[in-house]
Write a protein that holds these residues in place. Structure first.
Motif, PDB file in Angstrom:
ATOM      1  N   SER A  14     -42.771 -44.184  27.958  1.00  0.00           N
ATOM      2  CA  SER A  14     -41.290 -44.916  28.575  1.00  0.00           C
ATOM      3  C   SER A  14     -41.037 -46.120  27.684  1.00  0.00           C
ATOM      4  CB  SER A  14     -41.211 -45.402  30.088  1.00  0.00           C
ATOM      5  OG  SER A  14     -40.119 -45.856  30.443  1.00  0.00           O
ATOM      6  N   VAL A  15     -39.684 -46.076  27.841  1.00  0.00           N
ATOM      7  CA  VAL A  15     -39.164 -47.546  27.190  1.00  0.00           C
ATOM      8  C   VAL A  15     -39.747 -48.789  27.942  1.00  0.00           C
ATOM      9  CG1 VAL A  15     -37.237 -47.485  28.498  1.00  0.00           C
ATOM     10  CG2 VAL A  15     -37.042 -48.743  26.340  1.00  0.00           C
ATOM     11  N   LEU A  16     -40.264 -48.488  28.991  1.00  0.00           N
ATOM     12  CA  LEU A  16     -40.914 -49.549  29.751  1.00  0.00           C
ATOM     13  C   LEU A  16     -42.336 -49.704  29.471  1.00  0.00           C
ATOM     14  CD1 LEU A  16     -38.914 -49.330  33.238  1.00  0.00           C
ATOM     15  CD2 LEU A  16     -38.632 -50.900  31.277  1.00  0.00           C
ATOM     16  N   GLN A  49     -49.572 -46.171  42.241  1.00  0.00           N
ATOM     17  CA  GLN A  49     -48.936 -45.964  40.840  1.00  0.00           C
ATOM     18  C   GLN A  49     -49.752 -45.801  39.715  1.00  0.00           C
ATOM     19  OE1 GLN A  49     -44.842 -47.153  39.615  1.00  0.00           O
ATOM     20  NE2 GLN A  49     -46.099 -45.201  39.650  1.00  0.00           N
ATOM     21  N   PHE A  50     -50.803 -46.490  39.704  1.00  0.00           N
ATOM     22  CA  PHE A  50     -51.884 -46.298  38.814  1.00  0.00           C
ATOM     23  C   PHE A  50     -52.439 -44.957  38.911  1.00  0.00           C
ATOM     24  CE2 PHE A  50     -50.814 -50.246  37.329  1.00  0.00           C
ATOM     25  CZ  PHE A  50     -51.406 -50.487  36.041  1.00  0.00           C
ATOM     26  N   GLU A  51     -53.029 -44.417  40.216  1.00  0.00           N
ATOM     27  CA  GLU A  51     -53.465 -43.278  40.482  1.00  0.00           C
ATOM     28  C   GLU A  51     -52.849 -42.153  39.707  1.00  0.00           C
ATOM     29  OE1 GLU A  51     -56.269 -42.333  41.697  1.00  0.00           O
ATOM     30  OE2 GLU A  51     -57.018 -44.208  42.575  1.00  0.00           O
ATOM     31  N   THR A  52     -51.668 -42.087  39.676  1.00  0.00           N
ATOM     32  CA  THR A  52     -50.836 -40.855  39.175  1.00  0.00           C
ATOM     33  C   THR A  52     -50.590 -41.102  37.805  1.00  0.00           C
ATOM     34  OG1 THR A  52     -49.703 -40.486  41.366  1.00  0.00           O
ATOM     35  CG2 THR A  52     -48.498 -39.739  39.295  1.00  0.00           C
ATOM     36  N   ASN A  53     -49.908 -42.477  37.392  1.00  0.00           N
ATOM     37  CA  ASN A  53     -49.546 -42.841  36.112  1.00  0.00           C
ATOM     38  C   ASN A  53     -50.599 -42.872  35.149  1.00  0.00           C
ATOM     39  OD1 ASN A  53     -47.051 -42.368  37.662  1.00  0.00           O
ATOM     40  ND2 ASN A  53     -46.350 -44.424  36.619  1.00  0.00           N
ATOM     41  N   LEU A  54     -51.617 -43.495  35.565  1.00  0.00           N
ATOM     42  CA  LEU A  54     -52.873 -43.561  34.761  1.00  0.00           C
ATOM     43  C   LEU A  54     -54.070 -43.074  34.985  1.00  0.00           C
ATOM     44  CD1 LEU A  54     -53.590 -45.366  32.084  1.00  0.00           C
ATOM     45  CD2 LEU A  54     -54.453 -47.014  33.456  1.00  0.00           C
ATOM     46  N   PHE A  55     -54.609 -42.975  36.143  1.00  0.00           N
ATOM     47  CA  PHE A  55     -55.976 -42.873  36.318  1.00  0.00           C
ATOM     48  C   PHE A  55     -56.220 -41.313  36.262  1.00  0.00           C
ATOM     49  CE2 PHE A  55     -56.331 -46.985  39.005  1.00  0.00           C
ATOM     50  CZ  PHE A  55     -56.464 -47.720  38.036  1.00  0.00           C
ATOM     51  N   GLY A  56     -55.323 -40.526  36.936  1.00  0.00           N
ATOM     52  CA  GLY A  56     -55.224 -39.077  36.888  1.00  0.00           C
ATOM     53  C   GLY A  56     -55.052 -38.462  35.740  1.00  0.00           C
ATOM     54  N   THR A  57     -54.022 -39.226  34.901  1.00  0.00           N
ATOM     55  CA  THR A  57     -53.756 -38.557  33.530  1.00  0.00           C
ATOM     56  C   THR A  57     -55.045 -38.789  32.660  1.00  0.00           C
ATOM     57  OG1 THR A  57     -51.430 -39.238  33.821  1.00  0.00           O
ATOM     58  CG2 THR A  57     -52.301 -39.164  31.386  1.00  0.00           C
ATOM     59  N   TYR A  96     -44.532 -49.987  37.665  1.00  0.00           N
ATOM     60  CA  TYR A  96     -44.117 -48.890  36.564  1.00  0.00           C
ATOM     61  C   TYR A  96     -44.276 -49.342  35.122  1.00  0.00           C
ATOM     62  CZ  TYR A  96     -41.948 -45.077  34.156  1.00  0.00           C
ATOM     63  OH  TYR A  96     -41.615 -43.906  33.169  1.00  0.00           O
ATOM     64  N   ASN A  97     -43.676 -50.642  34.949  1.00  0.00           N
ATOM     65  CA  ASN A  97     -44.061 -51.454  33.512  1.00  0.00           C
ATOM     66  C   ASN A  97     -45.638 -51.421  33.425  1.00  0.00           C
ATOM     67  OD1 ASN A  97     -41.451 -52.059  33.300  1.00  0.00           O
ATOM     68  ND2 ASN A  97     -41.513 -53.698  34.244  1.00  0.00           N
ATOM     69  N   ALA A  98     -46.367 -51.943  34.431  1.00  0.00           N
ATOM     70  CA  ALA A  98     -47.739 -52.141  33.997  1.00  0.00           C
ATOM     71  C   ALA A  98     -48.460 -50.766  33.929  1.00  0.00           C
ATOM     72  CB  ALA A  98     -48.455 -52.680  35.460  1.00  0.00           C
ATOM     73  N   SER A  99     -48.284 -49.684  34.490  1.00  0.00           N
ATOM     74  CA  SER A  99     -48.882 -48.460  34.257  1.00  0.00           C
ATOM     75  C   SER A  99     -48.624 -47.829  32.887  1.00  0.00           C
ATOM     76  CB  SER A  99     -48.373 -47.526  35.556  1.00  0.00           C
ATOM     77  OG  SER A  99     -47.026 -46.806  35.311  1.00  0.00           O
ATOM     78  N   LYS A 100     -47.289 -48.070  32.677  1.00  0.00           N
ATOM     79  CA  LYS A 100     -46.793 -47.361  31.190  1.00  0.00           C
ATOM     80  C   LYS A 100     -47.544 -48.309  30.052  1.00  0.00           C
ATOM     81  CE  LYS A 100     -44.756 -43.702  32.295  1.00  0.00           C
ATOM     82  NZ  LYS A 100     -45.273 -42.482  32.102  1.00  0.00           N
ATOM     83  N   PHE A 101     -47.560 -49.650  30.270  1.00  0.00           N
ATOM     84  CA  PHE A 101     -48.099 -50.614  29.140  1.00  0.00           C
ATOM     85  C   PHE A 101     -49.605 -50.178  29.245  1.00  0.00           C
ATOM     86  CE2 PHE A 101     -44.623 -53.032  28.856  1.00  0.00           C
ATOM     87  CZ  PHE A 101     -44.720 -53.967  27.751  1.00  0.00           C
ATOM     88  N   ALA A 102     -50.466 -49.829  30.208  1.00  0.00           N
ATOM     89  CA  ALA A 102     -51.733 -49.692  30.347  1.00  0.00           C
ATOM     90  C   ALA A 102     -51.890 -48.174  29.753  1.00  0.00           C
ATOM     91  CB  ALA A 102     -52.211 -49.496  31.657  1.00  0.00           C
ATOM     92  N   LEU A 103     -50.875 -47.078  29.890  1.00  0.00           N
ATOM     93  CA  LEU A 103     -51.035 -45.954  29.304  1.00  0.00           C
ATOM     94  C   LEU A 103     -51.035 -46.090  27.817  1.00  0.00           C
ATOM     95  CD1 LEU A 103     -51.127 -42.686  29.601  1.00  0.00           C
ATOM     96  CD2 LEU A 103     -48.683 -42.620  29.729  1.00  0.00           C
ATOM     97  N   GLU A 104     -50.008 -46.778  27.192  1.00  0.00           N
ATOM     98  CA  GLU A 104     -49.761 -47.140  25.765  1.00  0.00           C
ATOM     99  C   GLU A 104     -51.070 -47.503  25.021  1.00  0.00           C
ATOM    100  OE1 GLU A 104     -46.695 -47.665  23.765  1.00  0.00           O
ATOM    101  OE2 GLU A 104     -45.379 -46.375  25.267  1.00  0.00           O
ATOM    102  N   GLY A 105     -51.799 -48.725  25.771  1.00  0.00           N
ATOM    103  CA  GLY A 105     -53.090 -49.189  25.404  1.00  0.00           C
ATOM    104  C   GLY A 105     -54.197 -48.017  25.320  1.00  0.00           C
ATOM    105  N   LEU A 106     -54.315 -47.327  26.470  1.00  0.00           N
ATOM    106  CA  LEU A 106     -55.140 -46.484  26.478  1.00  0.00           C
ATOM    107  C   LEU A 106     -55.104 -45.394  25.446  1.00  0.00           C
ATOM    108  CD1 LEU A 106     -57.650 -46.346  28.426  1.00  0.00           C
ATOM    109  CD2 LEU A 106     -56.449 -44.713  29.696  1.00  0.00           C
ATOM    110  N   THR A 107     -53.756 -44.788  24.934  1.00  0.00           N
ATOM    111  CA  THR A 107     -53.696 -43.788  24.311  1.00  0.00           C
ATOM    112  C   THR A 107     -53.560 -44.452  22.712  1.00  0.00           C
ATOM    113  OG1 THR A 107     -51.902 -43.057  25.800  1.00  0.00           O
ATOM    114  CG2 THR A 107     -51.777 -42.509  23.532  1.00  0.00           C
ATOM    115  N   ASP A 108     -53.283 -45.635  22.535  1.00  0.00           N
ATOM    116  CA  ASP A 108     -53.543 -46.100  21.037  1.00  0.00           C
ATOM    117  C   ASP A 108     -55.141 -46.106  20.842  1.00  0.00           C
ATOM    118  OD1 ASP A 108     -50.964 -46.426  20.434  1.00  0.00           O
ATOM    119  OD2 ASP A 108     -50.845 -48.515  21.045  1.00  0.00           O
TER     120      ASP A 108
END
Length: 282
Positions: free
Chosen positions: A132-134, A100-108, A145-157
Protein backbone atom coordinates in the motif's frame (compact mmCIF):
# COMPACT_ATOMS: atom_id res chain seq x y z
CA UNK A 1 -0.35 -22.85 -18.52
CA UNK A 2 1.20 -21.04 -15.51
CA UNK A 3 -0.53 -21.47 -12.15
CA UNK A 4 -1.11 -18.77 -9.56
CA UNK A 5 -2.62 -18.68 -6.08
CA UNK A 6 -4.34 -15.41 -5.13
CA UNK A 7 -5.62 -14.55 -1.66
CA UNK A 8 -8.48 -12.15 -0.95
CA UNK A 9 -10.53 -12.73 -4.11
CA UNK A 10 -14.00 -11.95 -2.78
CA UNK A 11 -13.94 -8.46 -4.32
CA UNK A 12 -11.77 -5.61 -5.53
CA UNK A 13 -8.20 -6.20 -6.64
CA UNK A 14 -8.09 -9.92 -5.95
CA UNK A 15 -11.34 -10.61 -7.76
CA UNK A 16 -10.44 -8.52 -10.79
CA UNK A 17 -6.95 -10.01 -11.11
CA UNK A 18 -8.24 -13.57 -10.76
CA UNK A 19 -10.77 -13.09 -13.56
CA UNK A 20 -8.33 -11.24 -15.81
CA UNK A 21 -5.52 -13.77 -15.40
CA UNK A 22 -7.88 -16.64 -16.08
CA UNK A 23 -8.95 -14.90 -19.30
CA UNK A 24 -5.26 -14.67 -20.23
CA UNK A 25 -4.86 -18.43 -19.87
CA UNK A 26 -3.48 -18.72 -16.34
CA UNK A 27 -4.57 -21.55 -14.08
CA UNK A 28 -5.94 -19.36 -11.30
CA UNK A 29 -6.66 -20.54 -7.78
CA UNK A 30 -8.83 -17.80 -6.29
CA UNK A 31 -9.24 -18.02 -2.52
CA UNK A 32 -11.49 -16.19 -0.10
CA UNK A 33 -12.06 -16.17 3.66
CA UNK A 34 -15.80 -16.83 3.60
CA UNK A 35 -17.36 -19.93 2.09
CA UNK A 36 -20.21 -17.92 0.53
CA UNK A 37 -17.64 -16.03 -1.55
CA UNK A 38 -15.94 -19.29 -2.53
CA UNK A 39 -19.29 -20.61 -3.78
CA UNK A 40 -19.82 -17.47 -5.85
CA UNK A 41 -16.36 -17.73 -7.39
CA UNK A 42 -16.96 -21.38 -8.22
CA UNK A 43 -20.26 -20.48 -9.89
CA UNK A 44 -18.39 -17.92 -12.00
CA UNK A 45 -16.04 -20.59 -13.31
CA UNK A 46 -12.99 -19.99 -11.12
CA UNK A 47 -11.15 -22.69 -9.22
CA UNK A 48 -11.64 -21.64 -5.64
CA UNK A 49 -11.33 -22.79 -2.05
CA UNK A 50 -11.54 -21.23 1.39
CA UNK A 51 -8.34 -19.71 2.79
CA UNK A 52 -8.46 -17.77 6.04
CA UNK A 53 -5.11 -16.12 6.72
CA UNK A 54 -5.80 -16.10 10.46
CA UNK A 55 -6.12 -19.92 10.53
CA UNK A 56 -3.04 -22.12 9.99
CA UNK A 57 -5.17 -25.19 9.29
CA UNK A 58 -7.07 -23.28 6.61
CA UNK A 59 -3.77 -22.33 4.96
CA UNK A 60 -2.60 -25.96 5.02
CA UNK A 61 -5.90 -27.27 3.66
CA UNK A 62 -5.92 -24.75 0.82
CA UNK A 63 -2.37 -25.62 -0.22
CA UNK A 64 -3.07 -29.36 -0.05
CA UNK A 65 -6.11 -28.89 -2.28
CA UNK A 66 -4.19 -26.70 -4.73
CA UNK A 67 -1.26 -29.07 -5.08
CA UNK A 68 -3.65 -31.92 -5.83
CA UNK A 69 -4.87 -29.89 -8.80
CA UNK A 70 -1.38 -29.06 -10.11
CA UNK A 71 0.61 -32.25 -9.43
CA UNK A 72 2.61 -30.44 -6.77
CA UNK A 73 3.50 -27.32 -8.79
CA UNK A 74 2.80 -23.63 -8.26
CA UNK A 75 4.31 -20.94 -10.45
CA UNK A 76 3.23 -17.80 -8.59
CA UNK A 77 1.70 -16.46 -5.39
CA UNK A 78 -0.10 -13.12 -5.18
CA UNK A 79 -0.56 -12.16 -1.53
CA UNK A 80 -3.48 -9.77 -1.80
CA UNK A 81 -5.68 -10.59 1.19
CA UNK A 82 -5.79 -7.77 3.78
CA UNK A 83 -8.07 -5.28 5.50
CA UNK A 84 -7.72 -1.90 7.19
CA UNK A 85 -8.40 -1.30 10.90
CA UNK A 86 -9.10 2.41 11.48
CA UNK A 87 -8.64 4.15 14.80
CA UNK A 88 -6.16 6.32 16.67
CA UNK A 89 -3.12 4.45 17.97
CA UNK A 90 -4.08 5.09 21.60
CA UNK A 91 -7.48 3.47 20.98
CA UNK A 92 -6.09 0.23 19.54
CA UNK A 93 -6.25 -2.63 22.00
CA UNK A 94 -3.56 -5.27 21.92
CA UNK A 95 -6.09 -7.75 20.55
CA UNK A 96 -7.24 -5.37 17.80
CA UNK A 97 -3.66 -4.78 16.69
CA UNK A 98 -2.98 -8.51 16.82
CA UNK A 99 -6.00 -9.19 14.59
CA UNK A 100 -4.71 -6.71 12.03
CA UNK A 101 -1.32 -8.38 11.95
CA UNK A 102 -2.75 -11.92 11.87
CA UNK A 103 -4.31 -11.22 8.49
CA UNK A 104 -2.03 -8.61 6.95
CA UNK A 105 1.31 -10.07 8.05
CA UNK A 106 1.41 -13.33 10.01
CA UNK A 107 -0.91 -15.30 7.75
CA UNK A 108 0.71 -13.91 4.64
CA UNK A 109 4.13 -14.80 6.05
CA UNK A 110 3.08 -18.35 6.92
CA UNK A 111 1.60 -18.97 3.48
CA UNK A 112 4.63 -17.45 1.75
CA UNK A 113 7.11 -19.60 3.66
CA UNK A 114 5.23 -22.77 2.75
CA UNK A 115 5.16 -21.75 -0.91
CA UNK A 116 8.88 -20.91 -0.90
CA UNK A 117 9.71 -24.50 0.03
CA UNK A 118 7.72 -25.69 -2.96
CA UNK A 119 9.31 -23.15 -5.30
CA UNK A 120 12.82 -24.08 -4.16
CA UNK A 121 12.05 -27.71 -4.94
CA UNK A 122 10.65 -27.00 -8.40
CA UNK A 123 13.38 -24.46 -9.22
CA UNK A 124 11.32 -21.38 -10.04
CA UNK A 125 8.57 -19.10 -8.81
CA UNK A 126 7.21 -15.57 -8.44
CA UNK A 127 6.00 -14.05 -5.17
CA UNK A 128 4.12 -10.76 -5.39
CA UNK A 129 3.05 -8.91 -2.25
CA UNK A 130 0.24 -6.37 -2.45
CA UNK A 131 1.28 -3.60 -0.06
CA UNK A 132 0.00 0.00 0.00
CA UNK A 133 0.98 3.64 -0.21
CA UNK A 134 0.61 3.33 3.58
CA UNK A 135 3.62 1.03 3.53
CA UNK A 136 5.60 4.08 2.39
CA UNK A 137 4.06 6.88 4.46
CA UNK A 138 1.69 7.04 7.42
CA UNK A 139 -1.60 8.83 7.92
CA UNK A 140 -3.55 9.55 11.08
CA UNK A 141 -6.18 7.08 12.31
CA UNK A 142 -4.66 4.29 10.23
CA UNK A 143 -1.96 3.21 12.66
CA UNK A 144 -2.76 -0.51 12.70
CA UNK A 145 -2.86 -0.72 8.91
CA UNK A 146 0.22 1.49 8.55
CA UNK A 147 2.16 -0.75 10.93
CA UNK A 148 1.11 -3.97 9.20
CA UNK A 149 2.11 -2.69 5.76
CA UNK A 150 5.41 -1.22 6.97
CA UNK A 151 6.14 -4.63 8.49
CA UNK A 152 5.19 -6.40 5.26
CA UNK A 153 7.53 -4.13 3.30
CA UNK A 154 10.44 -4.81 5.65
CA UNK A 155 9.87 -8.55 5.62
CA UNK A 156 9.54 -8.59 1.83
CA UNK A 157 12.68 -6.52 1.24
CA UNK A 158 14.60 -8.94 3.44
CA UNK A 159 13.07 -11.94 1.69
CA UNK A 160 14.01 -10.56 -1.72
CA UNK A 161 17.62 -10.19 -0.59
CA UNK A 162 17.71 -13.69 0.89
CA UNK A 163 16.32 -15.20 -2.31
CA UNK A 164 18.54 -13.17 -4.65
CA UNK A 165 20.70 -16.21 -5.43
CA UNK A 166 17.68 -18.37 -6.32
CA UNK A 167 15.31 -18.45 -9.32
CA UNK A 168 12.50 -17.14 -7.10
CA UNK A 169 11.59 -13.52 -7.85
CA UNK A 170 9.95 -11.28 -5.23
CA UNK A 171 8.09 -8.03 -5.92
CA UNK A 172 6.01 -5.48 -4.01
CA UNK A 173 3.02 -3.68 -5.49
CA UNK A 174 2.16 -0.42 -3.77
CA UNK A 175 -1.28 0.84 -4.74
CA UNK A 176 -2.83 4.08 -3.64
CA UNK A 177 -6.59 4.71 -3.94
CA UNK A 178 -8.16 1.83 -5.89
CA UNK A 179 -11.86 1.10 -6.39
CA UNK A 180 -12.72 -1.74 -3.99
CA UNK A 181 -14.67 -2.70 -0.87
CA UNK A 182 -11.77 -1.59 1.32
CA UNK A 183 -13.66 1.34 2.85
CA UNK A 184 -16.75 -0.76 3.57
CA UNK A 185 -14.68 -3.41 5.34
CA UNK A 186 -12.75 -0.76 7.27
CA UNK A 187 -16.03 0.72 8.47
CA UNK A 188 -17.05 -2.67 9.89
CA UNK A 189 -13.71 -3.06 11.66
CA UNK A 190 -13.95 0.46 13.07
CA UNK A 191 -17.40 -0.14 14.54
CA UNK A 192 -16.40 -3.52 15.93
CA UNK A 193 -13.15 -2.56 17.67
CA UNK A 194 -13.05 1.15 18.52
CA UNK A 195 -14.76 2.63 21.60
CA UNK A 196 -15.82 5.93 20.10
CA UNK A 197 -17.65 7.38 23.09
CA UNK A 198 -14.75 7.17 25.55
CA UNK A 199 -12.05 8.30 23.10
CA UNK A 200 -10.22 11.63 23.21
CA UNK A 201 -10.71 11.57 19.42
CA UNK A 202 -14.50 11.29 19.61
CA UNK A 203 -15.19 14.48 17.64
CA UNK A 204 -12.87 13.46 14.83
CA UNK A 205 -14.34 9.96 14.79
CA UNK A 206 -17.70 11.43 13.81
CA UNK A 207 -16.08 12.60 10.57
CA UNK A 208 -14.21 9.30 10.19
CA UNK A 209 -17.52 7.45 10.48
CA UNK A 210 -19.08 9.66 7.83
CA UNK A 211 -16.14 9.18 5.45
CA UNK A 212 -16.05 5.41 5.86
CA UNK A 213 -19.81 5.12 5.45
CA UNK A 214 -19.65 7.00 2.15
CA UNK A 215 -19.31 4.17 -0.34
CA UNK A 216 -20.62 6.19 -3.27
CA UNK A 217 -18.47 6.23 -6.40
CA UNK A 218 -17.68 9.93 -6.21
CA UNK A 219 -15.12 10.77 -3.54
CA UNK A 220 -12.88 13.75 -2.87
CA UNK A 221 -9.93 11.84 -4.29
CA UNK A 222 -11.94 10.48 -7.24
CA UNK A 223 -9.50 12.13 -9.67
CA UNK A 224 -6.71 9.95 -8.31
CA UNK A 225 -8.72 6.77 -7.74
CA UNK A 226 -8.02 4.11 -10.35
CA UNK A 227 -9.73 0.84 -11.15
CA UNK A 228 -8.21 -2.51 -10.18
CA UNK A 229 -6.87 -2.88 -13.70
CA UNK A 230 -4.04 -0.55 -12.68
CA UNK A 231 -2.86 -3.12 -10.13
CA UNK A 232 -3.41 -5.89 -12.66
CA UNK A 233 -1.02 -4.25 -15.10
CA UNK A 234 1.69 -4.18 -12.44
CA UNK A 235 0.94 -7.77 -11.45
CA UNK A 236 1.24 -8.94 -15.07
CA UNK A 237 4.66 -7.33 -15.40
CA UNK A 238 5.81 -8.86 -12.11
CA UNK A 239 4.65 -12.28 -13.31
CA UNK A 240 5.97 -12.20 -16.86
CA UNK A 241 9.01 -9.93 -17.05
CA UNK A 242 12.43 -11.56 -17.10
CA UNK A 243 13.49 -8.83 -14.71
CA UNK A 244 10.50 -7.90 -12.53
CA UNK A 245 10.75 -4.72 -10.49
CA UNK A 246 11.32 -4.83 -6.76
CA UNK A 247 8.54 -2.22 -6.39
CA UNK A 248 5.61 -1.14 -8.50
CA UNK A 249 4.10 2.25 -7.63
CA UNK A 250 0.44 2.38 -8.66
CA UNK A 251 -1.61 5.62 -8.78
CA UNK A 252 -0.37 9.20 -8.74
CA UNK A 253 -0.52 9.64 -4.92
CA UNK A 254 1.77 6.65 -4.39
CA UNK A 255 4.30 7.93 -6.90
CA UNK A 256 4.12 11.42 -5.40
CA UNK A 257 4.62 10.27 -1.81
CA UNK A 258 7.49 8.01 -2.82
CA UNK A 259 9.25 11.16 -4.06
CA UNK A 260 8.20 13.39 -1.15
CA UNK A 261 9.44 10.86 1.39
CA UNK A 262 12.92 11.24 -0.09
CA UNK A 263 12.82 15.02 -0.58
CA UNK A 264 11.11 16.35 2.55
CA UNK A 265 12.28 16.35 6.13
CA UNK A 266 10.28 14.30 8.61
CA UNK A 267 8.71 17.49 9.94
CA UNK A 268 7.88 18.66 6.42
CA UNK A 269 6.29 15.35 5.44
CA UNK A 270 4.30 15.30 8.68
CA UNK A 271 2.94 18.77 7.83
CA UNK A 272 1.77 17.60 4.40
CA UNK A 273 0.19 14.40 5.71
CA UNK A 274 -1.53 16.16 8.60
CA UNK A 275 -3.03 18.67 6.17
CA UNK A 276 -4.46 15.82 4.12
CA UNK A 277 -5.79 13.94 7.16
CA UNK A 278 -7.35 17.06 8.64
CA UNK A 279 -9.02 17.87 5.32
CA UNK A 280 -10.57 14.44 4.84
CA UNK A 281 -11.82 14.23 8.44
CA UNK A 282 -13.55 17.61 8.64
Amino acid sequence: MPSILITGCSSGIGYYCAKALQAEGYQVFATARQQKDVERLLNEGLQSTRLDLTDSQSIDDALTWLLEQTNGQLDALFNNGAYGQPGAVEDLSRQTLRQQFETNLFGTHELTCKVIKLMRKQGHGRIIQNSSVLGLITMKYRGAYNASKFALEGLTDTLRQELSDTPIKVSLIEPGPIESDFRKNAHKAFNANIDIESSAHKNTYIAVQKRLANTNAKQKNDTFTLGPEAVYNALKHALESRHPKARYYVTFPTKLFAVLRRLLSTRGLDWVLNKISNSENK
